[in-house]
Scaffold this active site. Structure first.
Site, short mmCIF file in Angstrom:
data_model
loop_
_atom_site.label_atom_id
_atom_site.label_comp_id
_atom_site.label_asym_id
_atom_site.label_seq_id
_atom_site.Cartn_x
_atom_site.Cartn_y
_atom_site.Cartn_z
CE LYS A 194 -4.22 -0.13 0.50
NZ LYS A 194 -5.13 -0.75 -0.35
CB THR A 196 4.76 0.60 -3.05
OG1 THR A 196 5.76 0.16 -2.15
CG2 THR A 196 5.34 0.69 -4.45
CB CYS A 377 41.58 17.23 9.85
SG CYS A 377 41.42 18.92 9.25
CG PHE A 380 48.03 17.00 11.59
CD1 PHE A 380 49.20 16.34 11.22
CD2 PHE A 380 48.01 18.40 11.52
CE1 PHE A 380 50.33 17.05 10.81
CE2 PHE A 380 49.13 19.11 11.10
CZ PHE A 380 50.29 18.44 10.74
CD GLU A 401 38.76 24.88 15.74
OE1 GLU A 401 39.77 24.23 15.40
OE2 GLU A 401 37.61 24.56 15.42
CG HIS A 499 39.83 15.41 5.87
ND1 HIS A 499 39.18 15.01 7.00
CD2 HIS A 499 40.01 16.75 5.98
CE1 HIS A 499 38.95 16.05 7.78
NE2 HIS A 499 39.45 17.13 7.19
CD GLU A 501 38.72 11.51 6.11
OE1 GLU A 501 39.97 11.41 6.06
OE2 GLU A 501 38.14 12.40 6.78
N1 GLN Z 1 39.00 22.69 13.36
C1 GLN Z 1 40.24 22.44 12.69
C2 GLN Z 1 40.53 23.51 11.64
O1 GLN Z 1 39.65 24.21 11.24
C3 GLN Z 1 40.25 21.07 12.06
C4 GLN Z 1 39.28 20.92 10.95
C5 GLN Z 1 38.94 19.49 10.64
O2 GLN Z 1 39.24 18.59 11.42
N2 GLN Z 1 38.27 19.24 9.52
O3 GLN Z 1 41.64 23.64 11.18
#
Ligand code: GLN
Length: 527
Positions: A194, A196, A377, A380, A401, A499, A501
């Protein structure tokens, strides 16, 4: 150019994106070149400023586009690269129509949703489809257009109207509509049709007809249920395709192929059956000889935020016949006991203060206890901060930050004075030089790589010499920017500002992920 438009009915979260990407894959398996366009009917220009806990990962494209996570599915399933032109949003469409109106481009016309918005939509779909080429310079013969949301949503109306016009303009043979719906099971396990029927009716009210119905269900669809759906929805019985919930999304193309999807679509599009290429099987069928547990330390409770990391670990694991068991650890709650049980720790990207001290603590633990560690990121940047605090001796080291202290991580100089938050980070592909003799150079097998980025902060150049003097090596660089670090005398302590990934594919693994998974496996064997 032939178009396969994918719409969704009944409810969101049906796996429409995976279905659309899987359709692309099986058409590629038949020898065609395929690209895709994802339509997101929200008013945001892109996904960059959307909360990933609500909307899932922001997938970063090579041109720096911050897109919906479905673009990641397309890149992984189709093994292609897309650009921000391949992710249309209501925001982008209206922004350009209004800009043209202000410029006087409409020559006195009353600017309206039909034809001006719908024309803009059609032009952009066509442009994205026709200008795209793969790495070898081949143009696509087929473009998959996925319309986000559910048929009947107010937001998606102009897009569905544009699609209706496209169907009329192109005609049958160059256009096919695949409607993905849910077939819920009742308490007896019978699949109910139904919902669908209702969603196909909603499509009809918009002047659209489904050519293929994909039924998402927990069980295979019986021939009699297929006949029933076919008769109500006005399609051939063999155009009702079963998409059973699969244990692994990469199996979905095989499920669809088995149920006849490629044959049905190629016939509708008046294309030859092509030649079956079964290499995708090798991507999905793997025997595992070992199993590792990896902890991802995060402030988010939702796995979709890091879907590309999850996939990249899976890809690397398959290559090494190692099953990767992921544990999502809350950065504010995990205990040292949780960390001891892991074979490796991954600190992913992120923004803001919350959970950061827990992540730094996990990095210290991994460094001191020689657990494989991979930082990405923000991960790191936190590796640098932890090293500054524990080894270099700046107890108050932090990132600009996060607030006051010694800024081991500082704002990128070109970010000074940037006020708009949307699309203004250091985004997309940049080249990274990898130091010869480093672990990463060995893993990549080359000393110049291209990887995707998304950040506003960087290692403060004022501290690089001091940090390196204490043994942390910046083995990846882009000019004065630090892009990757390693520690010697550790089974795997690697972190990247970029990144990796986002470029990992089931068919093409990512070097730092492969190194990490291998280190987790080897350190487990040593125990
Ligand atoms: N907040 C950090 C920056 O702006 C790392 C960003 C992130 O991990 N994508 O540099």
């Amino acid at each position: 150019m032939k178009y396969v438009v994918v719409t969704g009915g009944v409810m969101s979260g049906l796996g429409k994106g995976i279905t659309a990407a899987s359709i692309g894959r099986i058409l590629i398996n038949r020898g065609y070149h395929v690209t895709s366009v994802k339509i997101d009917p929200y008013l945001n220009i892109d996904a960059g400023l959307m909360n990933p806990a609500q909307h899932g990962e922001v997938f970063v494209l090579k041109d720096g586009g911050e897109s919906d996570l479905d673009l990641g599915n397309y890149e992984r399933f189709l093994d292609i690269e897309l650009t921000s032109d391949h992710n249309l949003t209501t925001g982008k469409i209206y922004q350009s129509v209004i800009t043209k109106e202000r410029h006087g481009d409409y020559l006195g016309a009353t600017v309206q949703i039909i034809p001006h918005i719908t024309d803009e939509i059609k032009d952009r779909i066509k442009k994205a489809a026709e200008t795209w080429t793969d790495k070898e310079g081949n143009h696509a013969e087929i473009c998959i257009v996925e319309v986000g949301g559910t048929v009947g949503d107010i937001e998606s109306m102009p897009f569905l109207e544009a699609v209706r016009q496209m169907r009329w303009e192109y005609g049958k043979g160059d256009f096919a509509l695949v409607h993905v719906t849910l077939l819920p099971a009742d308490t007896m396990g019978d699949l109910k049709t139904k919902p669908t029927q209702h969603s196909v009716k909603a499509l009809r009210e918009l002047g659209l007809e489904a050519d293929v119905i994909v039924g998402r269900s927990s069980y295979p669809i019986s021939p009699s249920t297929k006949r029933k759906i076919a008769s109500f929805c006005d399609v051939d019985t063999n155009s009702v395709i079963s998409a059973r919930t699969a244990p692994d999304t990469y199996l979905v193309p095989l499920e669809l192929e088995k149920d006849g999807m490629a044959d049905v679509l190629l016939k509708l599009l008046k294309l030859g059956p092509g030649e079956a290429d079964n290499s995708w099987y090798s991507v999905v069928s793997r025997e595992y000889t070992s199993r590792i547990s990896v902890g991802i330390i995060t402030k988010y409770g939702v796995e979709d935020v890091y879907i590309s990391i999850k996939e990249a670990l899976k890809h690397a694991g398959r290559k090494l016949s190692t099953e990767v068991d992921i544990h999502w650890l809350d950065a504010e709650q995990y205990t040292e006991e949780d960390l001891r049980d892991l074979d490796g720790i991954l600190i992913p990207g992120g923004f803001g203060n919350r959970g950061v001290e827990g992540m730094i603590e996990a990095i210290r633990f991994a460094r001191e206890n020689k657990k494989p560690l991979f930082g990405i990121c923000l991960g790191f940047q936190l590796c640098v901060i932890e090293f500054m605090r524990s080894v270099v001796g700046y107890k108050d080291a932090t990132s600009e930050e996060m607030g006051e202290g010694t800024h081991a991580i500082a704002l990128l100089p070109e970010q000074e004075g940037v006020e708009d938050l949307g699309g203004t980070m250091r985004l997309g592909d940049f080249k990274v030089s990898i130091a010869e003799g480093s672990r990463l150079a060995e893993l990549y097998g080359e000393t110049e790589v291209t990887e995707r980025h998304r950040h506003r902060y960087e290692v403060n150049p004022a501290y690089i010499d001091e940090i390196e003097a204490k043994g942390m090596k910046f083995v990846g660089r882009n000019g004065r920017r630090m892009e990757a670090l390693e520690l010697d005398d550790h089974p795997y302590f690697v972190a990247t500002q970029f990144h990796p990934e986002f470029r990992s594919r089931p068919t093409r693994t990512s070097a730092p992920f492969v190194g990490f998974v291998a280190a987790c496996r080897d350190s487990q064997r040593k125990e």
